[in-house]
Design a protein around this motif. Structure first.
Motif, short mmCIF file in Angstrom:
data_model
loop_
_atom_site.label_atom_id
_atom_site.label_comp_id
_atom_site.label_asym_id
_atom_site.label_seq_id
_atom_site.Cartn_x
_atom_site.Cartn_y
_atom_site.Cartn_z
N LYS A 40 0.84 -1.19 0.00
CA LYS A 40 0.00 0.00 0.00
C LYS A 40 0.88 1.24 0.00
O LYS A 40 2.03 1.21 0.42
CB LYS A 40 -0.90 0.01 1.23
CG LYS A 40 -1.90 -1.10 1.24
CD LYS A 40 -2.77 -1.05 2.46
CE LYS A 40 -3.75 -2.20 2.46
NZ LYS A 40 -4.58 -2.21 3.65
N PHE A 41 0.32 2.34 -0.45
CA PHE A 41 1.02 3.61 -0.47
C PHE A 41 0.95 4.20 0.93
O PHE A 41 -0.11 4.57 1.41
CB PHE A 41 0.35 4.54 -1.49
CG PHE A 41 1.12 5.79 -1.76
CD1 PHE A 41 2.18 5.78 -2.64
CD2 PHE A 41 0.78 6.97 -1.14
CE1 PHE A 41 2.90 6.93 -2.90
CE2 PHE A 41 1.49 8.13 -1.39
CZ PHE A 41 2.56 8.11 -2.27
N GLY A 42 2.09 4.28 1.60
CA GLY A 42 2.11 4.72 2.98
C GLY A 42 2.68 6.11 3.14
O GLY A 42 3.01 6.81 2.18
N SER A 43 2.82 6.51 4.39
CA SER A 43 3.32 7.85 4.69
C SER A 43 4.78 8.00 4.29
O SER A 43 5.22 9.09 3.91
CB SER A 43 3.13 8.17 6.17
OG SER A 43 3.82 7.22 6.95
N ARG A 49 8.19 11.05 -2.04
CA ARG A 49 7.74 11.79 -3.22
C ARG A 49 7.89 13.29 -3.02
O ARG A 49 8.33 14.01 -3.90
CB ARG A 49 6.27 11.47 -3.54
CG ARG A 49 6.01 10.06 -3.96
CD ARG A 49 6.25 9.87 -5.44
NE ARG A 49 6.20 8.49 -5.82
CZ ARG A 49 5.15 7.90 -6.39
NH1 ARG A 49 4.08 8.60 -6.65
NH2 ARG A 49 5.19 6.63 -6.70
N GLN A 50 7.51 13.77 -1.85
CA GLN A 50 7.65 15.20 -1.58
C GLN A 50 9.12 15.62 -1.56
O GLN A 50 9.47 16.68 -2.07
CB GLN A 50 6.99 15.54 -0.24
CG GLN A 50 5.49 15.48 -0.28
CD GLN A 50 4.86 15.74 1.07
OE1 GLN A 50 5.52 15.66 2.10
NE2 GLN A 50 3.57 16.04 1.06
N ARG A 51 9.97 14.79 -1.02
CA ARG A 51 11.40 15.09 -0.97
C ARG A 51 11.97 15.13 -2.39
O ARG A 51 12.77 16.02 -2.73
CB ARG A 51 12.12 14.03 -0.14
CG ARG A 51 13.61 14.26 0.02
CD ARG A 51 14.23 13.26 0.99
NE ARG A 51 13.95 11.89 0.61
CZ ARG A 51 14.73 11.14 -0.19
NH1 ARG A 51 15.83 11.64 -0.66
NH2 ARG A 51 14.41 9.90 -0.48
N GLN A 52 11.56 14.20 -3.24
CA GLN A 52 12.03 14.19 -4.62
C GLN A 52 11.56 15.43 -5.38
O GLN A 52 12.30 15.99 -6.19
CB GLN A 52 11.54 12.93 -5.34
CG GLN A 52 12.22 11.66 -4.85
CD GLN A 52 11.56 10.41 -5.40
OE1 GLN A 52 10.54 10.47 -6.07
NE2 GLN A 52 12.14 9.26 -5.10
N LYS A 54 10.94 18.39 -4.05
CA LYS A 54 11.71 19.53 -3.57
C LYS A 54 13.09 19.57 -4.22
O LYS A 54 13.57 20.64 -4.60
CB LYS A 54 11.86 19.46 -2.05
CG LYS A 54 10.60 19.82 -1.29
CD LYS A 54 10.84 19.72 0.20
CE LYS A 54 9.57 19.96 0.97
NZ LYS A 54 9.77 19.82 2.42
N GLN A 55 13.71 18.42 -4.34
CA GLN A 55 15.03 18.37 -4.96
C GLN A 55 14.96 18.76 -6.43
O GLN A 55 15.81 19.50 -6.93
CB GLN A 55 15.63 16.96 -4.83
CG GLN A 55 16.05 16.61 -3.43
CD GLN A 55 16.55 15.18 -3.32
OE1 GLN A 55 16.36 14.38 -4.22
NE2 GLN A 55 17.18 14.87 -2.20
N ALA A 56 13.94 18.29 -7.14
CA ALA A 56 13.81 18.59 -8.56
C ALA A 56 13.51 20.07 -8.77
O ALA A 56 14.10 20.71 -9.65
CB ALA A 56 12.71 17.73 -9.18
N SER A 57 12.62 20.64 -7.97
CA SER A 57 12.29 22.05 -8.14
C SER A 57 13.48 22.94 -7.76
O SER A 57 13.72 23.97 -8.39
CB SER A 57 11.06 22.43 -7.32
OG SER A 57 11.32 22.28 -5.94
N GLY A 58 14.25 22.55 -6.75
CA GLY A 58 15.43 23.31 -6.38
C GLY A 58 16.48 23.29 -7.47
O GLY A 58 17.12 24.30 -7.77
N PHE A 59 16.64 22.13 -8.11
CA PHE A 59 17.60 22.03 -9.21
C PHE A 59 17.16 22.90 -10.38
O PHE A 59 17.96 23.62 -10.97
CB PHE A 59 17.71 20.57 -9.65
CG PHE A 59 18.53 20.39 -10.89
CD1 PHE A 59 19.91 20.51 -10.85
CD2 PHE A 59 17.94 20.11 -12.10
CE1 PHE A 59 20.67 20.36 -11.99
CE2 PHE A 59 18.69 19.95 -13.25
CZ PHE A 59 20.06 20.08 -13.19
#
Length: 66
Positions: A40-43, A49-52, A54-59
């Protein structure tokens, strides 16, 4: 003017073994992942996903202004 028929042959000679290898029919298989069916998709997945993102938008932001 050189015509195409004079430059490239219209028939290609090929050995019978090579022809059979190229025309051999292969059965399609559908890959299944049984290990991930009950997962199941958990916390933790949401946090990753949120961390990824943030990294992509920062780059992208850093690359845009340089």
């Amino acid at each position: 003017m050189i015509m195409k028929g004079q430059v490239m042959p219209s028939c290609i000679e090929m050995a019978t073994e090579e022809l059979q290898d190229l025309t051999a029919e292969t059965k399609e298989t559908v890959a299944t992942q049984q290990a991930n069916e009950n997962r199941k998709f958990g916390s933790v997945d949401l946090w990753n996903r949120q961390r990824q993102m943030k990294q992509a938008s920062g780059f992208l932001r850093k690359w845009q202004y340089n």
